[in-house]
Design a protein around this motif. Structure first.
Motif, PDB file in Angstrom:
ATOM      1  N   SER A  40      27.195  26.584  32.208  1.00 50.77           N
ATOM      2  CA  SER A  40      26.475  26.612  30.933  1.00 50.77           C
ATOM      3  C   SER A  40      25.967  25.230  30.553  1.00 50.77           C
ATOM      4  O   SER A  40      24.862  25.078  30.008  1.00 50.77           O
ATOM      5  CB  SER A  40      27.386  27.168  29.826  1.00 50.77           C
ATOM      6  OG  SER A  40      27.751  28.505  30.104  1.00 50.77           O
ATOM      7  N   ASN A  41      26.778  24.211  30.842  1.00 49.35           N
ATOM      8  CA  ASN A  41      26.343  22.842  30.541  1.00 49.35           C
ATOM      9  C   ASN A  41      25.113  22.449  31.364  1.00 49.35           C
ATOM     10  O   ASN A  41      24.221  21.752  30.876  1.00 49.35           O
ATOM     11  CB  ASN A  41      27.489  21.863  30.811  1.00 49.35           C
ATOM     12  CG  ASN A  41      28.588  21.939  29.771  1.00 49.35           C
ATOM     13  OD1 ASN A  41      28.352  22.388  28.642  1.00 49.35           O
ATOM     14  ND2 ASN A  41      29.801  21.510  30.133  1.00 49.35           N
ATOM     15  N   GLN A  42      25.075  22.886  32.621  1.00 47.25           N
ATOM     16  CA  GLN A  42      23.914  22.585  33.477  1.00 47.25           C
ATOM     17  C   GLN A  42      22.658  23.263  32.931  1.00 47.25           C
ATOM     18  O   GLN A  42      21.582  22.664  32.910  1.00 47.25           O
ATOM     19  CB  GLN A  42      24.185  23.063  34.912  1.00 47.25           C
ATOM     20  CG  GLN A  42      25.279  22.303  35.629  1.00 47.25           C
ATOM     21  CD  GLN A  42      24.810  20.938  36.127  1.00 47.25           C
ATOM     22  OE1 GLN A  42      23.667  20.544  35.948  1.00 47.25           O
ATOM     23  NE2 GLN A  42      25.715  20.201  36.734  1.00 47.25           N
ATOM     24  N   LEU A  43      22.791  24.511  32.493  1.00 47.86           N
ATOM     25  CA  LEU A  43      21.633  25.227  31.943  1.00 47.86           C
ATOM     26  C   LEU A  43      21.157  24.569  30.649  1.00 47.86           C
ATOM     27  O   LEU A  43      19.950  24.418  30.413  1.00 47.86           O
ATOM     28  CB  LEU A  43      22.001  26.692  31.693  1.00 47.86           C
ATOM     29  CG  LEU A  43      22.346  27.523  32.942  1.00 47.86           C
ATOM     30  CD1 LEU A  43      22.774  28.933  32.549  1.00 47.86           C
ATOM     31  CD2 LEU A  43      21.172  27.569  33.908  1.00 47.86           C
ATOM     32  N   LYS A  44      22.116  24.190  29.804  1.00 50.94           N
ATOM     33  CA  LYS A  44      21.752  23.539  28.539  1.00 50.94           C
ATOM     34  C   LYS A  44      21.072  22.195  28.801  1.00 50.94           C
ATOM     35  O   LYS A  44      20.124  21.815  28.099  1.00 50.94           O
ATOM     36  CB  LYS A  44      22.990  23.339  27.667  1.00 50.94           C
ATOM     37  CG  LYS A  44      22.673  22.781  26.268  1.00 50.94           C
ATOM     38  CD  LYS A  44      23.911  22.681  25.426  1.00 50.94           C
ATOM     39  CE  LYS A  44      23.565  22.248  23.998  1.00 50.94           C
ATOM     40  NZ  LYS A  44      22.771  21.021  23.930  1.00 50.94           N
ATOM     41  N   TYR A  45      21.556  21.488  29.828  1.00 53.82           N
ATOM     42  CA  TYR A  45      20.944  20.194  30.188  1.00 53.82           C
ATOM     43  C   TYR A  45      19.455  20.381  30.523  1.00 53.82           C
ATOM     44  O   TYR A  45      18.603  19.618  30.071  1.00 53.82           O
ATOM     45  CB  TYR A  45      21.680  19.582  31.374  1.00 53.82           C
ATOM     46  CG  TYR A  45      20.968  18.411  32.007  1.00 53.82           C
ATOM     47  CD1 TYR A  45      21.007  17.154  31.421  1.00 53.82           C
ATOM     48  CD2 TYR A  45      20.234  18.578  33.180  1.00 53.82           C
ATOM     49  CE1 TYR A  45      20.341  16.082  31.995  1.00 53.82           C
ATOM     50  CE2 TYR A  45      19.558  17.515  33.763  1.00 53.82           C
ATOM     51  CZ  TYR A  45      19.610  16.267  33.168  1.00 53.82           C
ATOM     52  OH  TYR A  45      18.943  15.202  33.731  1.00 53.82           O
ATOM     53  N   LEU A  46      19.154  21.422  31.304  1.00 54.97           N
ATOM     54  CA  LEU A  46      17.758  21.686  31.670  1.00 54.97           C
ATOM     55  C   LEU A  46      16.935  22.072  30.444  1.00 54.97           C
ATOM     56  O   LEU A  46      15.801  21.606  30.275  1.00 54.97           O
ATOM     57  CB  LEU A  46      17.683  22.800  32.713  1.00 54.97           C
ATOM     58  CG  LEU A  46      18.019  22.445  34.154  1.00 54.97           C
ATOM     59  CD1 LEU A  46      17.870  23.675  35.035  1.00 54.97           C
ATOM     60  CD2 LEU A  46      17.124  21.324  34.685  1.00 54.97           C
TER      61      LEU A  46
END
Length: 297
Positions: A40-46
């Protein structure tokens, strides 16, 4: 605003692609070997970097937004490009590890120092990538080089060639200035001003053992009483004090600094172009060596 992608961006795009393929974060955990919060953190980063939402996830299920679909499509294209890049690297490795044979090269004597360095650097790069190839290099006259190229007894020639033959490919490498020299013991060495008539008709000259383009050489001395086929022997005649002659400035400079010879009549200097020549530019070995020497992509 998005400026450029970095390694973290590429990692996050990979995570997003796997999540999209699996149609959800939970299903992607096993493939990614990542915990749900990390994904989820990776998706939010994008999403923060791009400035729009990529996917909807919640009780109603997982779905890509319109922008998410477009990013997913771009990711697939990027993955294809990276795979093509990888295949090309594998092909380069395959060629470099299996390419073998001999490459026969001839040079004229005493090339300009800058060209010698260029050739030696090319040899180093060539052997680094193609260690199974044998490079055979010898010194020949321009006429001998062209003759062997025409008869397929030589792959590449490097030097000055007065006329370009239609059967041979010529690639210009570097220009070199030629200057008249005499020894310290020669009568012209002590003259501040040299009479052209005396220069051309009252003193003996040494000529090179191969023909020069008459349109390039600015003078026609009448007393050509010696012939030298190499630069070294031309220098010997000049050092003897018996003859005048042309030498490349690059070659002659160390002897001028030692006081052995001196330059005269700079207005009669001229330049020649050194070329790489070959008859078979599409041969794999020849093509590779040419690219490296000419610094082509």
């Amino acid at each position: 605003m998005l400026n450029k992608l970095n390694y973290r961006d590429l990692r996050a795009l990979y995570v997003f692609t796997v999540v999209a393929d699996c149609k959800g974060v939970s299903a992607a955990q096993t493939i990614l070997d990542m915990a749900q919060p990390a994904i989820s953190n990776q998706l939010k980063y994008l999403e923060d970097k791009f400035g729009f939402t990529l996917c909807l996830r919640g009780r109603s299920g997982f779905s890509l937004t319109k922008e998410g679909e477009e990013v997913y499509s771009a990711c697939l294209q990027l993955a294809g490009d990276l795979d093509q890049f990888y295949q090309e690297i594998l092909q380069i490795q395959k060629v470099s590890s299996t390419l073998s044979g001999e490459l026969n090269i001839a040079l004229i004597d005493e090339l300009p120092l800058i060209l010698k360095k260029q050739i030696s650097n090319t040899i180093a790069r060539f052997y680094q990538e193609y260690p199974l190839v044998a490079l055979n290099i010898e010194i020949l006259s321009p006429h001998e080089i062209e003759s062997r190229i025409l008869n397929n007894r030589l792959d590449i020639g490097i030097g000055y060639f007065s006329q370009q033959l239609k059967e041979i490919l010529y690639k210009q490498l570097i220009d070199e200035r030629q200057q008249i020299y005499c020894s310290q013991a020669h009568p012209l060495a002590i003259k501040d001003k040299i009479d052209v008539e005396e220069l051309l008709h009252h003193h003996s000259w040494v000529r090179r053992g191969y023909n020069l383009d008459p349109e390039i050489v600015p003078i026609r001395p009448s007393k050509l009483t010696a012939t030298a086929k190499q630069m070294e022997t031309t220098l010997l005649f000049i050092m003897a004090g018996t003859h005048l002659g042309y030498l490349p400035v690059d070659y002659a400079t160390p002897y001028v600094k030692e006081g052995v010879i001196i330059p005269i009549s700079e207005e009669f200097s001229y330049s020649v172009s050194h070329h790489l020549i070959t008859k078979n530019p599409n041969s794999p070995l020849i093509k590779i060596f040419m690219k490296k020497l000419l610094l082509l992509p």
